[in-house]
Design a protein around this motif. Structure first.
Motif, PDB file in Angstrom:
ATOM      1  N   GLN A  50       0.833  -1.201   0.000  1.00 51.10           N
ATOM      2  CA  GLN A  50       0.000   0.000   0.000  1.00 51.10           C
ATOM      3  C   GLN A  50       0.872   1.258   0.000  1.00 51.10           C
ATOM      4  OE1 GLN A  50      -2.241   0.755   3.633  1.00 51.10           O
ATOM      5  NE2 GLN A  50      -4.016   1.363   2.399  1.00 51.10           N
ATOM      6  N   ILE A  51       1.852   1.314   0.894  1.00 42.75           N
ATOM      7  CA  ILE A  51       2.717   2.498   0.993  1.00 42.75           C
ATOM      8  C   ILE A  51       3.538   2.680  -0.283  1.00 42.75           C
ATOM      9  CG2 ILE A  51       4.694   3.514   2.205  1.00 42.75           C
ATOM     10  CD1 ILE A  51       3.531   2.309   4.803  1.00 42.75           C
ATOM     11  N   LYS A  52       4.021   1.583  -0.853  1.00 42.26           N
ATOM     12  CA  LYS A  52       4.790   1.686  -2.098  1.00 42.26           C
ATOM     13  C   LYS A  52       3.967   2.313  -3.219  1.00 42.26           C
ATOM     14  CE  LYS A  52       8.451  -1.654  -1.610  1.00 42.26           C
ATOM     15  NZ  LYS A  52       9.160  -2.783  -2.213  1.00 42.26           N
ATOM     16  N   GLY A  53       2.658   2.197  -3.139  1.00 43.58           N
ATOM     17  CA  GLY A  53       1.788   2.804  -4.141  1.00 43.58           C
ATOM     18  C   GLY A  53       1.527   4.283  -3.927  1.00 43.58           C
ATOM     19  N   TYR A  54       1.936   4.797  -2.790  1.00 45.02           N
ATOM     20  CA  TYR A  54       1.721   6.214  -2.481  1.00 45.02           C
ATOM     21  C   TYR A  54       2.654   7.105  -3.290  1.00 45.02           C
ATOM     22  CZ  TYR A  54      -0.745   5.045   1.937  1.00 45.02           C
ATOM     23  OH  TYR A  54      -1.610   4.585   2.886  1.00 45.02           O
ATOM     24  N   LEU A  55       2.183   8.288  -3.577  1.00 47.68           N
ATOM     25  CA  LEU A  55       3.058   9.313  -4.138  1.00 47.68           C
ATOM     26  C   LEU A  55       4.009   9.793  -3.046  1.00 47.68           C
ATOM     27  CD1 LEU A  55       0.457  11.447  -6.128  1.00 47.68           C
ATOM     28  CD2 LEU A  55       2.065   9.755  -7.034  1.00 47.68           C
ATOM     29  N   ARG A  56       5.122  10.366  -3.446  1.00 40.80           N
ATOM     30  CA  ARG A  56       6.120  10.862  -2.500  1.00 40.80           C
ATOM     31  C   ARG A  56       5.495  11.794  -1.449  1.00 40.80           C
ATOM     32  NH1 ARG A  56      11.601  11.679  -1.892  1.00 40.80           N
ATOM     33  NH2 ARG A  56      12.120  13.620  -0.848  1.00 40.80           N
ATOM     34  N   LYS A  57       4.599  12.666  -1.885  1.00 41.32           N
ATOM     35  CA  LYS A  57       3.965  13.630  -0.980  1.00 41.32           C
ATOM     36  C   LYS A  57       3.248  12.925   0.182  1.00 41.32           C
ATOM     37  CE  LYS A  57       0.887  17.635  -1.130  1.00 41.32           C
ATOM     38  NZ  LYS A  57       0.100  18.513  -2.001  1.00 41.32           N
ATOM     39  N   LYS A  58       2.553  11.847  -0.126  1.00 40.08           N
ATOM     40  CA  LYS A  58       1.820  11.114   0.906  1.00 40.08           C
ATOM     41  C   LYS A  58       2.782  10.382   1.847  1.00 40.08           C
ATOM     42  CE  LYS A  58      -2.310   8.347   1.545  1.00 40.08           C
ATOM     43  NZ  LYS A  58      -3.469   7.756   0.873  1.00 40.08           N
ATOM     44  N   LYS A  59       3.899   9.899   1.321  1.00 42.40           N
ATOM     45  CA  LYS A  59       4.919   9.259   2.166  1.00 42.40           C
ATOM     46  C   LYS A  59       5.526  10.288   3.121  1.00 42.40           C
ATOM     47  CE  LYS A  59       6.144   5.798  -1.256  1.00 42.40           C
ATOM     48  NZ  LYS A  59       7.191   5.277  -2.133  1.00 42.40           N
ATOM     49  N   ILE A  60       5.732  11.493   2.648  1.00 42.39           N
ATOM     50  CA  ILE A  60       6.273  12.557   3.490  1.00 42.39           C
ATOM     51  C   ILE A  60       5.311  12.884   4.629  1.00 42.39           C
ATOM     52  CG2 ILE A  60       6.860  15.031   3.518  1.00 42.39           C
ATOM     53  CD1 ILE A  60       8.161  14.537   0.728  1.00 42.39           C
ATOM     54  N   VAL A  61       4.016  12.905   4.342  1.00 40.95           N
ATOM     55  CA  VAL A  61       3.012  13.130   5.387  1.00 40.95           C
ATOM     56  C   VAL A  61       3.102  12.028   6.447  1.00 40.95           C
ATOM     57  CG1 VAL A  61       0.529  13.180   5.860  1.00 40.95           C
ATOM     58  CG2 VAL A  61       1.446  14.480   3.938  1.00 40.95           C
TER      59      VAL A  61
END
Length: 98
Positions: free
Chosen positions: A71-82
């Motif tokens: 799931q996290i690997k599918g996130y955009l960088r912005k969402k990972k930063i959040v």
């Protein structure tokens, strides 16, 4: 039967925070040490010096951790930063606490 082996999802970065790497393991701090030691010189994390643990989540089963990693690997960088900022707004190396 449910797998009882614990699991962790983690995000590592490099010194300048230009690279985010998401992984899964059953031994968080042992794995973090392996990234720091650059045991596999040809790996992605070794090539890009991705050895700073900035985020992790603990799961009761490795199966759940793997699902969350995907799931996290599918996130955009912005969402990972959040995500990182929610746990570690200073982006400290969390592996240094152990």
């Amino acid at each position: 039967m449910r797998n009882t082996k614990y699991g962790y999802v983690y995000i590592n970065t490099n010194k300048r925070h230009t690279v985010l790497y998401t992984g899964v393991t059953s031994r968080l701090f042992g794995r973090s040490g392996e990234h720091k030691e650059k045991l596999n010189k040809s790996s992605f994390t070794s090539k890009y010096n991705v050895d700073k643990l900035v985020y992790y989540e603990h799961y009761e089963s490795i199966t759940d951790a793997i699902a969350r990693e995907k799931q996290i690997k599918g996130y955009l960088r912005k969402k990972k930063i959040v995500l990182i900022n929610s746990l570690n707004p200073e982006w400290k190396d969390l592996s240094l606490d152990y």
